[in-house]
Design a protein around this motif. Structure first.
Motif, PDB file in Angstrom:
ATOM      1  N   VAL B 209     -13.441  -8.426  -7.919  1.00 50.74           N
ATOM      2  CA  VAL B 209     -12.673  -8.330  -6.580  1.00 50.74           C
ATOM      3  C   VAL B 209     -12.180  -7.195  -5.754  1.00 50.74           C
ATOM      4  N   PRO B 210     -13.189  -6.516  -5.194  1.00 51.70           N
ATOM      5  CA  PRO B 210     -12.925  -5.083  -4.773  1.00 51.70           C
ATOM      6  C   PRO B 210     -12.142  -5.059  -3.793  1.00 51.70           C
ATOM      7  N   LEU B 211     -12.025  -6.403  -2.928  1.00 49.73           N
ATOM      8  CA  LEU B 211     -11.009  -6.496  -1.849  1.00 49.73           C
ATOM      9  C   LEU B 211      -9.658  -6.538  -2.098  1.00 49.73           C
ATOM     10  N   GLY B 212      -9.598  -7.227  -3.323  1.00 46.90           N
ATOM     11  CA  GLY B 212      -8.104  -7.226  -4.227  1.00 46.90           C
ATOM     12  C   GLY B 212      -7.566  -5.861  -4.487  1.00 46.90           C
ATOM     13  N   PHE B 213      -8.526  -5.169  -4.978  1.00 45.59           N
ATOM     14  CA  PHE B 213      -8.290  -3.497  -5.277  1.00 45.59           C
ATOM     15  C   PHE B 213      -7.753  -2.826  -4.130  1.00 45.59           C
ATOM     16  N   ILE B 214      -8.310  -3.030  -3.096  1.00 47.10           N
ATOM     17  CA  ILE B 214      -8.108  -2.470  -1.642  1.00 47.10           C
ATOM     18  C   ILE B 214      -6.846  -2.951  -1.208  1.00 47.10           C
ATOM     19  N   LEU B 215      -6.409  -4.092  -1.311  1.00 45.25           N
ATOM     20  CA  LEU B 215      -5.139  -4.506  -1.059  1.00 45.25           C
ATOM     21  C   LEU B 215      -4.092  -3.946  -1.645  1.00 45.25           C
ATOM     22  N   PHE B 216      -4.172  -3.965  -3.036  1.00 49.07           N
ATOM     23  CA  PHE B 216      -3.357  -3.513  -3.999  1.00 49.07           C
ATOM     24  C   PHE B 216      -3.054  -2.263  -3.515  1.00 49.07           C
ATOM     25  N   LEU B 217      -3.973  -1.244  -3.313  1.00 47.43           N
ATOM     26  CA  LEU B 217      -4.114   0.112  -3.101  1.00 47.43           C
ATOM     27  C   LEU B 217      -3.155   0.205  -1.822  1.00 47.43           C
ATOM     28  N   ILE B 218      -3.329  -0.336  -0.643  1.00 45.71           N
ATOM     29  CA  ILE B 218      -2.506  -0.166   0.379  1.00 45.71           C
ATOM     30  C   ILE B 218      -1.084  -0.668   0.281  1.00 45.71           C
ATOM     31  N   SER B 219      -0.997  -1.913  -0.234  1.00 47.67           N
ATOM     32  CA  SER B 219       0.626  -2.124  -0.384  1.00 47.67           C
ATOM     33  C   SER B 219       1.205  -1.359  -1.500  1.00 47.67           C
ATOM     34  N   ALA B 220       0.522  -0.803  -2.526  1.00 52.02           N
ATOM     35  CA  ALA B 220       1.254   0.014  -3.466  1.00 52.02           C
ATOM     36  C   ALA B 220       1.826   1.543  -3.072  1.00 52.02           C
ATOM     37  N   THR B 221       0.683   1.918  -1.813  1.00 56.53           N
ATOM     38  CA  THR B 221       1.083   2.995  -1.372  1.00 56.53           C
ATOM     39  C   THR B 221       2.253   2.880  -0.478  1.00 56.53           C
ATOM     40  N   ALA B 222       2.398   1.722   0.328  1.00 55.33           N
ATOM     41  CA  ALA B 222       3.585   1.445   0.837  1.00 55.33           C
ATOM     42  C   ALA B 222       4.986   1.314   0.090  1.00 55.33           C
ATOM     43  N   GLU B 223       4.645   0.714  -0.866  1.00 54.44           N
ATOM     44  CA  GLU B 223       6.033   0.559  -1.953  1.00 54.44           C
ATOM     45  C   GLU B 223       6.232   1.745  -2.579  1.00 54.44           C
ATOM     46  N   LEU B 224       5.334   2.743  -2.840  1.00 56.29           N
ATOM     47  CA  LEU B 224       5.651   4.032  -3.418  1.00 56.29           C
ATOM     48  C   LEU B 224       6.468   4.664  -2.241  1.00 56.29           C
ATOM     49  N   GLY B 225       6.032   4.278  -1.035  1.00 51.11           N
ATOM     50  CA  GLY B 225       6.830   5.249   0.095  1.00 51.11           C
ATOM     51  C   GLY B 225       6.013   6.594   0.320  1.00 51.11           C
ATOM     52  N   ARG B 226       4.666   6.465   0.135  1.00 53.91           N
ATOM     53  CA  ARG B 226       3.854   7.799   0.225  1.00 53.91           C
ATOM     54  C   ARG B 226       3.309   7.637   1.684  1.00 53.91           C
ATOM     55  N   ALA B 227       2.790   8.996   2.077  1.00 50.47           N
ATOM     56  CA  ALA B 227       2.107   9.123   3.238  1.00 50.47           C
ATOM     57  C   ALA B 227       0.772   8.126   2.958  1.00 50.47           C
ATOM     58  N   PRO B 228       0.333   7.464   4.173  1.00 48.37           N
ATOM     59  CA  PRO B 228       0.710   7.410   5.533  1.00 48.37           C
ATOM     60  C   PRO B 228       1.960   6.496   5.719  1.00 48.37           C
ATOM     61  N   PHE B 229       2.678   5.924   4.652  1.00 52.06           N
ATOM     62  CA  PHE B 229       3.558   5.136   4.620  1.00 52.06           C
ATOM     63  C   PHE B 229       5.097   5.847   4.446  1.00 52.06           C
ATOM     64  N   ASP B 230       5.082   7.151   4.644  1.00 48.28           N
ATOM     65  CA  ASP B 230       6.494   7.558   4.059  1.00 48.28           C
ATOM     66  C   ASP B 230       7.340   7.659   5.194  1.00 48.28           C
ATOM     67  N   LEU B 231       7.804   6.720   5.764  1.00 49.07           N
ATOM     68  CA  LEU B 231       8.554   6.509   6.813  1.00 49.07           C
ATOM     69  C   LEU B 231       9.927   6.686   6.529  1.00 49.07           C
ATOM     70  N   THR B 232      10.402   6.700   5.201  1.00 55.24           N
ATOM     71  CA  THR B 232      11.609   6.663   4.633  1.00 55.24           C
ATOM     72  C   THR B 232      12.061   8.121   4.755  1.00 55.24           C
ATOM     73  N   GLU B 233      11.147   9.119   4.511  1.00 60.07           N
ATOM     74  CA  GLU B 233      11.472  10.527   4.459  1.00 60.07           C
ATOM     75  C   GLU B 233      10.711  11.261   5.647  1.00 60.07           C
ATOM     76  N   ALA B 234      10.459  10.663   6.583  1.00 59.34           N
ATOM     77  CA  ALA B 234       9.490  11.231   7.638  1.00 59.34           C
ATOM     78  C   ALA B 234      10.074  12.760   8.039  1.00 59.34           C
TER      79      ALA B 234
END
Lengths: 118, 395
Positions: B209-234
């Motif tokens: 399930v490569p798509l599941g992996f990509i989905l997890f990667l994107i949402s985990a990046t947001a959950e971690l608050g890291r760039a490009p989703f680091d709006l909390t400490e922009a």
């Protein structure tokens, strides 16, 4: 089973102790020379205007409501996912109907313009 | 099965404690306490080296050398940083709520350390093999957000408060695709225990399930608050977001926990999609499993670093749009699709037909999604371009 959760509890205690110890050690070792300028709130060099605890947009609340629906849904989906291999096609179709009803809710919120962050 | 809490060493140790006249149950608890203390100490030392790794990675991405003065390859640098952080002055800004303000970094670090309780490091080296491991991961993951809102609220600073509000908005949004991404390995393995998911991966789930992996990667990046989703400490808007008023060791804890959180999620990517500790000879020699696992976790960590230092920050309304208008419908459609193909191919489980079928159906799903997005983008573009002749005078 109970001992497993006991280990988690111990993890909780140790996991809180170690960072707390780091802060306490730093508090003992560090100097303490407060003055009013140093303690002022940081806001680009000028004095803070008004109350610091500002109000945030109401849109925020709607997102929280939609989130709540989906978060509760996942609690139902986890047991479904675990037993899917034993239950076969019937459970899959049931799951699709369940998810479909929730997706209708998302489409409704979308059409109402509730998903816009303005 | 062996675990971190019941192996020859802990049996021997609790035997020693009982020999001193201790109640067997108390001896057992004390041994577990020592084992956890040991594990967490190792994790914290690992965290120190993560600071060095992070600085080296970012330096390479930005065509610099990075720390190279203290010790070989600058390896002593993070220790110097820690000594500096410890002896820095402890500043309490005006109007700070002291209890909550001090508690926030502790809870932040604790939420990350708690994740290590279910980390499957090797077939015999894991903390607790919870049968609800995936749910535990999601639940404990949300604790970090609690500490961010505690930090933002108690700091008595508008930037901190706005950063915390943003982080909560992001967390409640991106948690949905993440949960769905974790449902996919659960469906394939038929278990919520993380070690069971690793055992079930005869073929890595990134292949199935490569798509599941990509989905997890994107949402985990947001959950971690890291760039490009680091709006909390922009930095360009909120200076540092929730930890703007923190100094010294408390800031250090926020920084260290962010890196450790990322490494931990790299480890979970390894466990859910890269086959965890599995590799040639890992079942017979468990120490090899630990080796494989750490390599895979480092690859996951490096992936997060790659994303962070390549992509620019996304505006918050675009980010909410990406989640609610694309990732949520996409993730549920993918979940239904995987459940369907899994049920259709149920007769072939364990053979190459199942693996190839899952992979091809996933690729087909990805292609259809891309095609729909492309058509939509073309429609939007034509709408914009169709207006232009009118503006130029009707020709």
């Amino acid at each position: 089973m109970q001992t497993e959760w006991m280990y988690i509890g111990l993890f909780l205690v140790v996991g809180a102790l170690i960072p707390a110890a780091a802060i306490i050690v730093a508090a003992i070792l560090s100097p303490r020379k407060p003055n009013p300028i140093k303690e002022s709130t940081y806001e680009c060099g000028i004095e803070t205007v008004g109350e610091n605890w500002v109000q945030f947009k109401a849109q925020y609340y709607i997102f929280a409501l939609i989130f709540l629906v989906f978060d509760v849904e996942t609690v139902f989906l986890f047991p479904w996912a675990v037993s899917l291999n034993q239950l076969g096609m019937f459970a899959v179709v049931e799951g699709i109907i369940f998810i479909g009803i929730l997706m209708a809710g998302l489409v409704y919120a979308w059409r109402k313009g509730m998903l816009e962050w303005v | 099965m062996d675990s971190f809490f019941s192996n020859p060493v802990t049996d021997w140790l609790s035997g020693v404690f009982t020999g001193w006249g201790m109640n067997p149950d108390a001896a057992h608890v004390l041994t577990a306490f020592i084992a956890i203390l040991l594990l967490i100490t190792v994790v914290m030392v690992l965290d120190i080296f993560l600071v060095w790794t992070e600085r080296k990675i970012v330096a390479r991405f930005q065509d610099r050398i990075g720390p190279n003065r203290l010790g070989p390859f600058g390896l002593i640098q993070p220790f110097a940083d820690i000594i500096k952080l410890i002896i820095k002055e402890n500043i309490y800004p005006k109007g700070v709520d002291k209890i909550v303000y001090n508690l926030a970094p502790v809870i932040m670090m604790m939420s990350v350390l708690l994740l290590w309780a279910v980390f499957p490091l090797s077939p015999i080296l894991f903390g607790v093999d919870l049968n609800v491991g995936v749910l535990y991961l999601i639940g404990v993951g949300s604790l970090g957000t609690l500490s961010i809102i505690m930090a933002g609220w108690s700091s008595n600073n508008k930037y901190a408060l706005l950063g915390a509000f943003r982080q909560v908005a992001v967390m409640i949004s991106y948690e949905i695709p993440m949960v769905v991404a974790l449902l996919i390995p659960t469906i394939l393995s038929g278990s919520m225990g993380i070690n069971d998911i690793v055992w079930a991966q005869d073929v890595w789930y990134i292949v199935l399930v490569p798509l599941g992996f990509i989905l997890f990667l994107i949402s985990a990046t947001a959950e971690l608050g890291r760039a490009p989703f680091d709006l909390t400490e922009a930095e360009s808007e909120l200076i540092a977001g929730h930890h703007i008023e923190y100094s010294g060791m408390k800031f250090g804890l926020f920084y260290a926990s962010e890196l450790l959180h990322t490494f931990t999620f790299g480890g979970f990517i390894a466990a859910f999609f890269f086959g965890g500790w599995r590799g040639p000879g890992a079942e017979t020699y468990p120490i090899l499993g630990l080796f494989y696992f750490l390599i895979k976790a480092t690859i996951g960590y490096w992936l997060f670093g790659w994303i962070k230092y390549t992509l620019p920050r996304i505006r918050i309304d675009k980010m909410m749009d990406l989640n609610w208008k694309f990732l949520v419908p996409f993730s549920f459609a993918l979940l239904v699709f995987v459940a369907l193909t899994n049920a259709l191919l149920a007769d072939f489980v364990g053979s190459w037909i199942y693996w190839v079928g899952m992979l091809l159906s996933n690729l087909l799903f990805g292609w259809v999604t891309m095609e729909i997005l492309r058509r939509r983008a073309r429609g939007e573009r034509e709408k914009v371009e169709g207006v232009q002749p009118v503006a130029e005078g009707g020709h």
